[in-house]
Structures are given as C-alpha cells and as structure tokens.
Design a protein around this motif. Structure first.
Motif, mmCIF file in Angstrom:
data_model
loop_
_atom_site.group_PDB
_atom_site.id
_atom_site.type_symbol
_atom_site.label_atom_id
_atom_site.label_comp_id
_atom_site.label_asym_id
_atom_site.label_seq_id
_atom_site.Cartn_x
_atom_site.Cartn_y
_atom_site.Cartn_z
ATOM 1 N N SER A 1 0.884 -1.162 0.000
ATOM 2 C CA SER A 1 0.000 0.000 0.000
ATOM 3 C C SER A 1 0.920 1.208 0.000
ATOM 4 N N HIS A 2 0.995 1.877 -1.138
ATOM 5 C CA HIS A 2 1.841 3.081 -1.237
ATOM 6 C C HIS A 2 1.023 4.273 -0.759
ATOM 7 N N ILE A 3 1.301 4.682 0.487
ATOM 8 C CA ILE A 3 0.544 5.770 1.097
ATOM 9 C C ILE A 3 0.963 7.088 0.445
ATOM 10 N N LYS A 4 -0.037 7.865 0.069
ATOM 11 C CA LYS A 4 0.262 9.144 -0.588
ATOM 12 C C LYS A 4 0.741 10.158 0.456
ATOM 13 N N GLY A 5 1.875 10.805 0.177
ATOM 14 C CA GLY A 5 2.400 11.820 1.086
ATOM 15 C C GLY A 5 3.598 11.320 1.882
ATOM 16 N N LYS A 6 4.115 12.232 2.726
ATOM 17 C CA LYS A 6 5.301 11.934 3.537
ATOM 18 C C LYS A 6 4.961 12.157 4.999
ATOM 19 N N TYR A 7 5.220 11.162 5.817
ATOM 20 C CA TYR A 7 4.847 11.199 7.242
ATOM 21 C C TYR A 7 6.101 11.216 8.098
ATOM 22 N N SER A 8 5.956 11.680 9.345
ATOM 23 C CA SER A 8 7.075 11.590 10.290
ATOM 24 C C SER A 8 7.211 10.134 10.715
ATOM 25 N N GLY A 9 8.453 9.685 10.766
ATOM 26 C CA GLY A 9 8.670 8.301 11.191
ATOM 27 C C GLY A 9 10.133 7.973 11.255
ATOM 28 N N ASP A 10 10.470 6.915 11.967
ATOM 29 C CA ASP A 10 11.873 6.527 12.109
ATOM 30 C C ASP A 10 12.115 5.075 11.718
ATOM 31 N N ILE A 11 11.084 4.400 11.241
ATOM 32 C CA ILE A 11 11.260 3.006 10.800
ATOM 33 C C ILE A 11 10.933 2.946 9.305
ATOM 34 N N PHE A 12 11.904 2.450 8.533
ATOM 35 C CA PHE A 12 11.778 2.459 7.079
ATOM 36 C C PHE A 12 11.732 1.032 6.527
ATOM 37 N N PHE A 13 11.026 0.875 5.411
ATOM 38 C CA PHE A 13 11.012 -0.417 4.727
ATOM 39 C C PHE A 13 12.354 -0.602 4.013
ATOM 40 N N PRO A 14 12.924 -1.816 4.073
ATOM 41 C CA PRO A 14 14.214 -2.024 3.397
ATOM 42 C C PRO A 14 14.071 -1.888 1.872
ATOM 43 N N LYS A 15 15.173 -1.601 1.197
ATOM 44 C CA LYS A 15 15.165 -1.517 -0.274
ATOM 45 C C LYS A 15 14.888 -2.902 -0.852
ATOM 46 N N VAL A 16 14.041 -2.935 -1.877
ATOM 47 C CA VAL A 16 13.669 -4.215 -2.489
ATOM 48 C C VAL A 16 13.956 -4.156 -3.985
ATOM 49 N N ASN A 17 14.515 -5.237 -4.510
ATOM 50 C CA ASN A 17 14.724 -5.319 -5.956
ATOM 51 C C ASN A 17 13.540 -6.066 -6.566
ATOM 52 N N LEU A 18 12.750 -5.348 -7.367
ATOM 53 C CA LEU A 18 11.522 -5.950 -7.922
ATOM 54 C C LEU A 18 11.702 -6.357 -9.383
ATOM 55 N N SER A 19 12.971 -6.440 -9.843
ATOM 56 C CA SER A 19 13.180 -6.709 -11.267
ATOM 57 C C SER A 19 12.678 -8.103 -11.677
ATOM 58 N N ASN A 20 12.585 -9.025 -10.723
ATOM 59 C CA ASN A 20 12.081 -10.370 -11.059
ATOM 60 C C ASN A 20 10.600 -10.531 -10.747
ATOM 61 N N PHE A 21 9.915 -9.419 -10.544
ATOM 62 C CA PHE A 21 8.497 -9.477 -10.176
ATOM 63 C C PHE A 21 7.658 -8.771 -11.242
ATOM 64 N N TYR A 22 6.433 -9.213 -11.397
ATOM 65 C CA TYR A 22 5.524 -8.481 -12.289
ATOM 66 C C TYR A 22 4.300 -8.020 -11.497
ATOM 67 N N ILE A 23 3.647 -7.006 -12.023
ATOM 68 C CA ILE A 23 2.459 -6.466 -11.331
ATOM 69 C C ILE A 23 1.232 -7.274 -11.714
ATOM 70 N N LYS A 24 0.628 -7.906 -10.703
ATOM 71 C CA LYS A 24 -0.563 -8.722 -10.952
ATOM 72 C C LYS A 24 -1.822 -7.870 -10.838
ATOM 73 N N ASP A 25 -1.755 -6.835 -9.977
ATOM 74 C CA ASP A 25 -2.951 -6.047 -9.725
ATOM 75 C C ASP A 25 -2.534 -4.676 -9.187
ATOM 76 N N LYS A 26 -3.318 -3.684 -9.520
ATOM 77 C CA LYS A 26 -3.044 -2.329 -9.008
ATOM 78 C C LYS A 26 -4.386 -1.635 -8.826
ATOM 79 N N LYS A 27 -4.576 -1.018 -7.653
ATOM 80 C CA LYS A 27 -5.856 -0.327 -7.408
ATOM 81 C C LYS A 27 -5.593 1.015 -6.744
ATOM 82 N N GLU A 28 -6.325 1.994 -7.212
ATOM 83 C CA GLU A 28 -6.183 3.344 -6.677
ATOM 84 C C GLU A 28 -7.213 3.567 -5.568
#
Ligand SMILES: NC(=O)c1ccc[n+]([C@@H]2O[C@H](COP(=O)([O-])OP(=O)(O)OC[C@H]3O[C@@H](n4cnc5c(N)ncnc54)[C@H](OP(=O)(O)O)[C@@H]3O)[C@@H](O)[C@H]2O)c1
Length: 162
Positions: free
Chosen positions: A119-146
């Motif tokens: 879930s890509h949250i729109k905007g920038k929030y205060s926080g100190d815990i980040f998601f690690p970097k992910v390499n998605l080159s071997n993945f395809y998009i199965k579904d996307k919803k706005e």
C-alpha cells in the motif's frame, strides 16, 4: 509461496516509534481482507503495537525471549522455525503465509518473498522506521488499485525468467 504485506509512504516510512504513522481505515480493511484465513508472521514489537492477536488468522510472533507467552499466539525464537512450522501447516490447510512486519522481520524474510502487497501511502509522514530496499526486477504487477489515500500494488515473482 511466501507473501509480504506492508504500507509505506513516499519516503519508505512504515513506522513511528512503535506505532503506525497514519490512520487509514481503508488500508486496514484491505489488510484484513487480504490476510484473513492466513498464517501471519510478525515481530514481537509489531505484535505489541497491534495489542492483540488478529482474529481469524494464525498468529506467529517472533521474539528472543524464551518466556514470552500470549494466549492465542504461537511464539517462535527463531525465524527459520517459524517458517518451517508455517510451511507444515500450509501443506495440510493450504493457508497462505504473510510476513506482516515490522522492519526487522521484513528484512529477515525478504530474500524468500515471492509475493508483495504494497500500500503506497500518498504523502510523507514523520517516522523513524523504514522499509528495506527491495529489488523488484524479477516481479511483475498482478494487480493495481487506486484508493483515495494510497495505491495498492500486488507483485508476483516471475518464475519463468530462467
Ligand atoms: N506500515 C506497516 O505496514 C507496518 C507493519 C508492521 C509494523 N510496522 C511498524 O514497524 C515498527 C516495528 O518494527 P521493528 O523492526 O521495530 O520491530 P519488529 O520487527 O516488529 O519486531 C522486532 C522484534 O522481533 C524479535 N526478533 C527479531 N529478530 C529475531 C530473531 N532473529 N529471532 C527471534 N526474534 C527476533 C525481537 O523481539 P524481542 O525484542 O522480544 O526479542 C525484536 O525486538 C513499528 O513502528 C510498527 O508500527 C509497520
């Protein structure tokens, strides 16, 4: 298949202290819809921030504390044991397995993930815990919803890329 589900903002923030940086009921509903009926694996801090076992799911909690006990959760002191136990359950029940956080636990299981629910949250929030970097080159998009406050993207590992 091993799935990961996370909500992250435009800077990759996923947490602020031991809480979620936002309150987006629509994302919580989506999380519930996607994970209900499954095995969910989480770190002790995430479990404590949720505050209770999530209903209609098998709750696995990772901690190094050998005395940790909570009714209605299965406690593991080692990530591999949690995963093997989840795979054994899955063999008999066909339940999906979700890594639901937090950062330490995402980091550990990342190399084994074959499906991402972002879930890509729109905007920038205060926080100190980040998601690690992910390499998605071997993945395809199965579904996307706005949605109003976030974009949901479902990635699957491409296993035909040999
Ligand atoms: N945005 C999202 O989708 C999302 C989802 C989940 C969580 N979060 C956020 O993420 C943050 C929490 O993340 P975090 O990284 O601080 O904590 P965490 O990953 O939830 O939990 C960390 C704990 O897991 C246990 N652990 C870690 N490695 C282990 C190992 N090898 N063996 C056994 N146990 C192990 C330890 O528990 P002990 O200390 O008890 O030994 C450790 O303190 C919070 O802000 C939360 O709100 C966000």
């Amino acid at each position: 298949m091993l799935s990961l589900i996370v909500a992250l903002d435009e800077n990759g923030v996923i947490g602020n202290g031991n809480t979620m940086p936002w309150d987006i009921p629509e994302d919580l509903s989506l999380f519930k819809e996607i994970t209900t009926g499954s095995i969910i694996i989480m770190g002790r801090k995430t479990f404590e921030s949720i505050g209770r076992p999530l209903p209609n799911r098998i709750n696995f909690v990772l901690t190094k504390d050998k005395n940790f006990f909570h009714k209605d959760v299965q406690v593991f002191n080692c990530p591999n044991n949690a995963l093997n136990s989840a795979y054994s359950l899955q063999k008999n029940s066909n339940q999906k397995i979700f890594i639901i956080g937090g950062r330490t636990i995402y980091n550990y299981f990342l190399p084994f993930i074959t499906e991402f629910h972002f879930s890509h949250i729109k905007g920038k929030y205060s926080g100190d815990i980040f998601f690690p970097k992910v390499n998605l080159s071997n993945f395809y998009i199965k579904d996307k919803k706005e949605f109003k406050e976030f974009t949901y993207v479902h990635y699957i590992k491409n296993t035909c890329n040999l």
